[in-house]
Structures are given as structure tokens and as C-alpha cells.
Motif scaffolding. Structure first.
Motif, PDB file in Angstrom:
ATOM      1  N   VAL A   1       0.866  -1.192   0.000  1.00  0.00           N
ATOM      2  CA  VAL A   1       0.000   0.000   0.000  1.00  0.00           C
ATOM      3  C   VAL A   1       0.885   1.219   0.000  1.00  0.00           C
ATOM      4  O   VAL A   1       1.879   1.280   0.739  1.00  0.00           O
ATOM      5  CB  VAL A   1      -0.938   0.027   1.222  1.00  0.00           C
ATOM      6  CG1 VAL A   1      -1.751   1.305   1.211  1.00  0.00           C
ATOM      7  CG2 VAL A   1      -1.840  -1.183   1.236  1.00  0.00           C
ATOM      8  N   SER A   2       0.487   2.218  -0.825  1.00  0.00           N
ATOM      9  CA  SER A   2       1.166   3.524  -0.828  1.00  0.00           C
ATOM     10  C   SER A   2       0.084   4.603  -0.693  1.00  0.00           C
ATOM     11  O   SER A   2      -0.808   4.708  -1.525  1.00  0.00           O
ATOM     12  CB  SER A   2       1.962   3.723  -2.122  1.00  0.00           C
ATOM     13  OG  SER A   2       2.567   5.019  -2.134  1.00  0.00           O
ATOM     14  N   GLY A   3       0.146   5.411   0.364  1.00  0.00           N
ATOM     15  CA  GLY A   3      -0.876   6.443   0.610  1.00  0.00           C
ATOM     16  C   GLY A   3      -1.988   5.938   1.485  1.00  0.00           C
ATOM     17  O   GLY A   3      -1.945   4.822   2.024  1.00  0.00           O
ATOM     18  N   ASN A   4      -3.037   6.741   1.648  1.00  0.00           N
ATOM     19  CA  ASN A   4      -4.194   6.410   2.478  1.00  0.00           C
ATOM     20  C   ASN A   4      -5.305   5.898   1.586  1.00  0.00           C
ATOM     21  O   ASN A   4      -5.890   6.666   0.793  1.00  0.00           O
ATOM     22  CB  ASN A   4      -4.656   7.644   3.249  1.00  0.00           C
ATOM     23  CG  ASN A   4      -5.778   7.327   4.227  1.00  0.00           C
ATOM     24  OD1 ASN A   4      -6.126   6.156   4.425  1.00  0.00           O
ATOM     25  ND2 ASN A   4      -6.330   8.357   4.840  1.00  0.00           N
ATOM     26  N   PRO A   5      -5.632   4.623   1.697  1.00  0.00           N
ATOM     27  CA  PRO A   5      -6.619   4.053   0.769  1.00  0.00           C
ATOM     28  C   PRO A   5      -8.082   4.343   1.142  1.00  0.00           C
ATOM     29  O   PRO A   5      -8.986   3.824   0.504  1.00  0.00           O
ATOM     30  CB  PRO A   5      -6.311   2.555   0.846  1.00  0.00           C
ATOM     31  CG  PRO A   5      -5.797   2.347   2.234  1.00  0.00           C
ATOM     32  CD  PRO A   5      -5.033   3.598   2.589  1.00  0.00           C
ATOM     33  N   ARG A   6      -8.339   5.174   2.165  1.00  0.00           N
ATOM     34  CA  ARG A   6      -9.718   5.451   2.586  1.00  0.00           C
ATOM     35  C   ARG A   6     -10.393   6.379   1.558  1.00  0.00           C
ATOM     36  O   ARG A   6      -9.858   7.444   1.235  1.00  0.00           O
ATOM     37  CB  ARG A   6      -9.722   6.095   3.956  1.00  0.00           C
ATOM     38  CG  ARG A   6     -11.126   6.376   4.492  1.00  0.00           C
ATOM     39  CD  ARG A   6     -11.069   6.916   5.901  1.00  0.00           C
ATOM     40  NE  ARG A   6     -10.481   5.911   6.805  1.00  0.00           N
ATOM     41  CZ  ARG A   6     -10.263   6.131   8.114  1.00  0.00           C
ATOM     42  NH1 ARG A   6     -10.546   7.324   8.629  1.00  0.00           N
ATOM     43  NH2 ARG A   6      -9.732   5.171   8.850  1.00  0.00           N
ATOM     44  N   THR A   7     -11.497   5.941   1.079  1.00  0.00           N
ATOM     45  CA  THR A   7     -12.236   6.722   0.067  1.00  0.00           C
ATOM     46  C   THR A   7     -12.986   7.872   0.724  1.00  0.00           C
ATOM     47  O   THR A   7     -13.287   7.855   1.913  1.00  0.00           O
ATOM     48  CB  THR A   7     -13.228   5.825  -0.685  1.00  0.00           C
ATOM     49  OG1 THR A   7     -14.176   5.286   0.247  1.00  0.00           O
ATOM     50  CG2 THR A   7     -12.493   4.701  -1.403  1.00  0.00           C
ATOM     51  N   SER A   8     -13.301   8.900  -0.116  1.00  0.00           N
ATOM     52  CA  SER A   8     -14.071  10.066   0.337  1.00  0.00           C
ATOM     53  C   SER A   8     -14.972  10.527  -0.807  1.00  0.00           C
ATOM     54  O   SER A   8     -14.958   9.962  -1.911  1.00  0.00           O
ATOM     55  CB  SER A   8     -13.134  11.190   0.780  1.00  0.00           C
ATOM     56  OG  SER A   8     -12.357  11.652  -0.312  1.00  0.00           O
ATOM     57  N   ALA A   9     -15.751  11.623  -0.524  1.00  0.00           N
ATOM     58  CA  ALA A   9     -16.679  12.120  -1.551  1.00  0.00           C
ATOM     59  C   ALA A   9     -15.942  12.716  -2.732  1.00  0.00           C
ATOM     60  O   ALA A   9     -16.483  12.786  -3.839  1.00  0.00           O
ATOM     61  CB  ALA A   9     -17.615  13.167  -0.930  1.00  0.00           C
ATOM     62  N   ASP A  10     -14.697  13.161  -2.513  1.00  0.00           N
ATOM     63  CA  ASP A  10     -13.918  13.788  -3.583  1.00  0.00           C
ATOM     64  C   ASP A  10     -12.896  12.818  -4.176  1.00  0.00           C
ATOM     65  O   ASP A  10     -11.774  13.190  -4.533  1.00  0.00           O
ATOM     66  CB  ASP A  10     -13.187  15.026  -3.049  1.00  0.00           C
ATOM     67  CG  ASP A  10     -14.141  16.108  -2.617  1.00  0.00           C
ATOM     68  OD1 ASP A  10     -15.246  16.179  -3.211  1.00  0.00           O
ATOM     69  OD2 ASP A  10     -13.795  16.877  -1.691  1.00  0.00           O
ATOM     70  N   SER A  11     -13.242  11.536  -4.287  1.00  0.00           N
ATOM     71  CA  SER A  11     -12.310  10.546  -4.832  1.00  0.00           C
ATOM     72  C   SER A  11     -13.072   9.498  -5.619  1.00  0.00           C
ATOM     73  O   SER A  11     -14.285   9.339  -5.465  1.00  0.00           O
ATOM     74  CB  SER A  11     -11.521   9.875  -3.703  1.00  0.00           C
ATOM     75  OG  SER A  11     -12.380   9.159  -2.842  1.00  0.00           O
ATOM     76  N   THR A  12     -12.343   8.801  -6.468  1.00  0.00           N
ATOM     77  CA  THR A  12     -12.923   7.704  -7.244  1.00  0.00           C
ATOM     78  C   THR A  12     -11.907   6.565  -7.301  1.00  0.00           C
ATOM     79  O   THR A  12     -10.681   6.800  -7.252  1.00  0.00           O
ATOM     80  CB  THR A  12     -13.298   8.167  -8.663  1.00  0.00           C
ATOM     81  OG1 THR A  12     -13.918   7.084  -9.365  1.00  0.00           O
ATOM     82  CG2 THR A  12     -12.072   8.632  -9.451  1.00  0.00           C
ATOM     83  N   THR A  13     -12.359   5.330  -7.397  1.00  0.00           N
ATOM     84  CA  THR A  13     -11.496   4.145  -7.334  1.00  0.00           C
ATOM     85  C   THR A  13     -11.467   3.453  -8.695  1.00  0.00           C
ATOM     86  O   THR A  13     -12.522   3.244  -9.316  1.00  0.00           O
ATOM     87  CB  THR A  13     -11.994   3.170  -6.262  1.00  0.00           C
ATOM     88  OG1 THR A  13     -12.012   3.839  -4.994  1.00  0.00           O
ATOM     89  CG2 THR A  13     -11.074   1.942  -6.184  1.00  0.00           C
TER      90      THR A  13
END
Length: 524
Positions: free
Chosen positions: A108-120
Motif C-alpha cells: 500500500v502507498s498512501g491512504n486508501p480510505r475513500t471520500s466524496a472527492d475521490s474515485t477508485t
């Protein structure tokens, strides 16, 4: 008219320009907001699609690089690759690599927690073996930030919004100038011309060569002003002619009425005649109009004199005609019968007035005929015998003496009116004269006069109260008191009927007293 006046006064909150500008501004603003919203949605969707395609391309490129390290379970190499990926693309928030069948990431690199301003974005990692078989060795998951989408959308819309605002301001300015030039300025001139006409300047005209609605309105106003001016000039000319004619007619009528007043005055006793038989007296004679339907009477006879007051039907000119008729009839009756029997005089005057006015016999049943007459009080005075004989037809006699004020009631019937049955005889009332007596006779015009706060009549009780208070004074002072009381009660109210009142004291034979005051005479 109020709206035109407000427009002429330049009240911007109610002007047509303000209203039209407000409507245009609101409409354009609403359309602009909708257009910006639609454009923002389209641009944002395009930006999001571009971001997604870029993420898919990056993921596809990285899966090939990650296939061998994952197969060899080289965690360090996998981590180096995904860290390098994040450094190259700042929009990537987190990168995760999963082995098949594992829920926990391999790296893992970075914070994988999703938010309203992100897309996977997920991409399967395949590895082709030497045998030519493709195997799934893992899964690559990229978490991308969408702030770039919003930022790019805003940057793309700013020129559009600026251009829209500039267009809106330009359109409002152009429309305002054209509206003021084409509509408002002609309307202001039309308003000023309308106000000039309302002030009486009917020569106001407006020049126009336009054929649109404003031109039609202006031409209609010019025609209206011409018509009003023509009608006004014609009307003023006719009014002036009629006014002059009416003034001439009124002058002639008033000349006739004033001359009739002189004629009527000729039948009234002169002051010096009254002074010959009376110790003191006053006469209050107030016609409601120039001439009166009331008159007072004095006639010297062999052993005394006859004095009385009459109230004929009507007032003004009709009443004056009745006074002339009644006075002539009374003189004729006294000439033939003498003055010793006032009751008989009343009965004879009753018959003769009815006959003179054709109100007896067959004429009495004529529905369209007249029904006129009079009320009359007569006093036959014999100073030598110290005797007064009174008879009255609805006009009573008031006597003031040491015992107070008393009233001798009149018979309750008038003279001259159509007979509706047998007529009862009139009654004589004989009194002994004393030096301290004062006699009063008045018509109902005084007691019926309206006034006071409630507009009620002056009344007989009020009149008797005034007379009792001043009965000890000289008759000229009594008249002043009665007039003051009547005027104060009447106030500003118009005179309702003719008013006549006479008060007198008899000069008795052997009485050493003699009149010491001037006789009061009034024609009010």
C-alpha cells in the motif's frame, strides 16, 4: 392619471424603464444561472471522463510492470513501483496491490480510505507464462482525487460566466437606451401635454411622424385636444351668453322684488302713526326673503284703535301677494263693520278671503285649486274705557304684568282656507287695562326657528322665559334682549320662516306718563 404623473415626476421605482430593466435582468439572470448549471454539469462530466480514461491507462501500464514482482512475491519491488507511480501523478491518493484471494493488500502507498472527492479504479494483473497460459497474479487498485475535476470545471466556466455577464450588461444598456428613446421620452412629452390640458391649456400639441403605437397614441391625443379646445371655447361662449342673460333676468327680478318690498311697506303702519296711540312699542319684522308673508296692522277708530298681526300662507313673493289681499280685505271689513267686535271681524275676513281666492262653493271641491289663508290676531283697544278686546285665529296674545306672564289662547282655526264643515264662531276676550301691562303678539316663525346644538325649534316656552326676564324693561330694551336671544340660538342656521313680533303698552286716559323713548322700527 396618477401613473402618468408619477412617470413625469421621474419616480424611478415606478418608471417603465425600471420595470422593463428589472424584468430583463431577472429573466437574463435566470437563463444565465440555468446555462451555467448545464454547462458546469457537461464540463464536469467531460473532466471526470478524461480523469477516468487517464486512470485506466495508468493502471493498464502499471499492471505489466507489477506482474513479475507479484509473481515472485517481491514486496520491495512492488512498493517501489507504486511509490514511484504516486510521485509521478499527484492526483493519485493511494495505490494498493492485492494477491488473488486476499482481502489485505500486499503493498500500500498512501491512504486508501475513500471520500466524496475521490474515485477508485481497479485493474486485474495478469501474467503470461512460457507455456502461453495467462494467469491472474493480483489486482491493482488506484484511488484518484476528483478535486482536479472540480478545479478544471471552474476554470473552464469562468470565461463563460464573464462573457455572459458582459452580454447581459450590454443588452440591458442597449435596451434601456432604446426604450427611453423610443418609448419613455415620447410618453413623457405626452404626459406633459396631458398635464397642460388638465390645467386648461387646450392648445398643447405634439409633433410626430411615427406610425407605430406611440405615433397613433400621439395623433389621437392631438385630435382629442383639438376637440376639447373647440368644445371648451364653444361652451365658454355659451356660458358667458347665458350668464349675461341670467344676470339681466336676475337683475330685473330683484328690481321687481325690491319695488314689491316698497309696495308692501306702504301697507304697514308708519312709526309716527303707532306712536299716536301707544305709550311704547317695538316691532320686530324679519322677512325670510326680501318680501314677507307676515304683516302687522294698526287702524285708528272713533273711540280707540285696532292693532293686530297676520301670518299669511307662504313667504317671499307668494306670501307678499297674500298679505296685500288679506290687508285689503281687513280694511274693507273694518270700513263696513267697525272695530268693536274683533271676533266678528275674523269671521267676516274668513268668508271674504275664501271668496276672493275662490275657495268656497263649487271651487272648494276642485282638487287642483288653491288652499291658502292666514292666521290673524286683532286687539280692539279703548284707552278711555281702559278696555281691550282680543280675538285670535291661531295667534295668541301674551300679557305681562305684576302677576307675571299670561297667555290668552287663540281659537284653533285659521282664516280663508277651504271649509270642511260648519265653522265655529270666534271668541272675544275682554281685558281691563292697567298702566303696568305689556302686550305681545308674534307669528310662529319666531317660535319655529331652528337652532341650538340639536337643531330644535326656539319654542314658546323659551320665548316666554325671555319675555318674563325683561318685561320690566322699556320696550326698546326688551326688543334688544329678544333679538339677542334669538340670534344666539339661531347661530349660523338659515332663517326658516318670516318672523313678526309686536309688543306695546297702551297710553291710558288720565295717565300722566308719556312716552320718553324713541319708537324702534326695523325691517330686517
Amino acid at each position: 392619471m396618477t401613473e402618468l404623473r408619477a412617470l413625469a415626476d421621474g419616480r424611478r421605482d415606478r418608471s417603465l424603464l425600471t420595470r422593463v430593466g428589472s424584468i430583463i435582468l431577472v429573466t437574463a439572470a435566470a437563463v444565465g444561472v440555468v446555462a451555467v448549471a448545464v454547462s458546469a454539469n457537461i464540463v464536469e462530466h467531460q473532466q471526470f471522463s478524461a480523469l477516468t480514461k487517464r486512470a485506466q491507462l495508468v493502471a493498464a501500464m502499471q499492471t505489466d510492470a507489477l506482474a513479475n514482482p507479484i509473481w515472485e512475491i517481491d514486496d520491495r519491488a512492488v512498493r517501489n513501483i507504486i511509490d514511484s507511480l504516486r510521485e509521478r501523478d499527484p492526483a493519485i491518493l493511494a495505490v494498493s496491490v492485492f494477491e488473488p484471494g486476499h482481502s489485505e493488500p500486499m503493498a500500500v502507498s498512501g491512504n486508501p480510505r475513500t471520500s466524496a472527492d475521490s474515485t477508485t479504479i481497479e485493474k486485474i494483473i495478469d501474467l503470461r507464462g512460457r507455456d502461453g497460459v495467462t494467469r491472474q497474479v493480483g489486482t491493482l487498485r488506484l484511488l484518484y482525487s476528483t478535486e482536479e475535476v472540480h478545479r478544471n470545471t471552474l476554470e473552464a466556466l469562468l470565461p463563460v460566466v464573464g462573457l455572459l455577464l458582459l452580454s447581459l450588461v450590454t443588452a440591458i444598456a442597449i435596451i434601456s437606451v432604446m426604450l427611453n428613446r423610443v418609448v419613455l421620452r415620447p410618453l413623457r412629452r405626452l404626459t406633459q401635454a396631458t398635464q397642460a390640458v388638465s390645467r386648461g391649456d387646450y392648445s398643447a400639441r405634439l409633433a410626430t411622424e411615427r406610425e407605430d403605437e406611440i405615433g397613433v397614441l400621439t395623433k389621437t391625443f392631438n385630435r382629442m385636444a383639438e376637440t376639447v379646445q373647440d368644445y371648451t371655447q364653444t361652451l365658454e361662449s355659451r356660458v358667458q351668453e347665458r350668464t349675461e342673460a341670467l344676470a339681466d333676468i336676475n337683475r330685473r327680478i330683484m328690481d321687481s322684488i325690491n319695488y314689491a318690498q316698497l309696495i308692501q311697506s306702504s301697507i304697514l303702519p308708519k312709526p309716527e302713526v303707532l306712536e299716536g296711540g301707544l305709550a311704547q312699542h317695538f316691532v320686530l319684522w324679519r322677512p325670510r326673503d326680501v318680501v314677507s308673508g307676515d304683516f302687522y296692522y294698526y287702524r285708528e277708530v272713533e273711540d280707540g284703535f285696532l292693532i293686530g298681526v297676520a301670518d299669511c300662507t307662504g313667504h317671499g313673493v307668494p306670501g307678499a301677494f297674500m298679505t296685500m289681499t288679506a290687508s285689503a280685505v281687513l280694511n274693507n271689513v273694518v270700513d263696513g263693520m267697525g272695530a268693536a267686535d274683533p271676533a266678528a271681524l275674523l269671521a267676516t275676513v274668513d268668508d271674504k278671503v275664501r271668496a276672493a281666492l275662490h275657495q268656497d262653493g263649487d271651487a272648494a271641491s276642485w282638487e287642483g285649486g288653491f288652499d291658502n289663508g292666514l292666521d290673524l290676531a286683532l286687539c280692539y283697544v279703548q284707552p278711555a274705557q281702559r278696555r281691550l278686546v282680543y280675538a285670535g285665529a291661531r295667534l295668541p296674545l301674551a300679557v305681562a304684568g305684576p302677576d307675571g306672564l299670561t297667555e290668552i289662547r287663540a281659537d284653533r282655526r285659521s282664516l280663508g282656507y277651504r271649509a270642511s264643515g260648519p265653522t265655529p264662531a270666534f271668541t272675544n276676550h275682554s281685558l281691563e287695562l292697567r298702566p303696568d301691562q305689556t302686550f305681545y303678539i308674534c307669528t310662529d316663525g319666531l317660535t319655529d326657528q331652528c337652532g341650538g346644538e340639536r337643531g330644535r325649534s326656539f319654542g314658546k316656552r323659551r320665548l316666554h322665559g325671555v319675555v318674563e326676564e325683561c318685561s320690566a324693561l322699556s320696550l326698546d330694551r326688551q326688543k334688544e334682549s329678544i333679538e339677542a336671544s334669538l340670534s344666539g340660538f339661531q347661530g349660523d342656521r338659515p332663517q326658516r320662516d318670516d318672523i313678526t313680533m309686536i309688543g306695546f303698552r297702551v297710553r291710558l286716559a288720565g295717565d300722566p306718563s308719556a312716552p320718553t323713548r324713541n319708537t324702534l322700527w326695523e325691517i330686517a
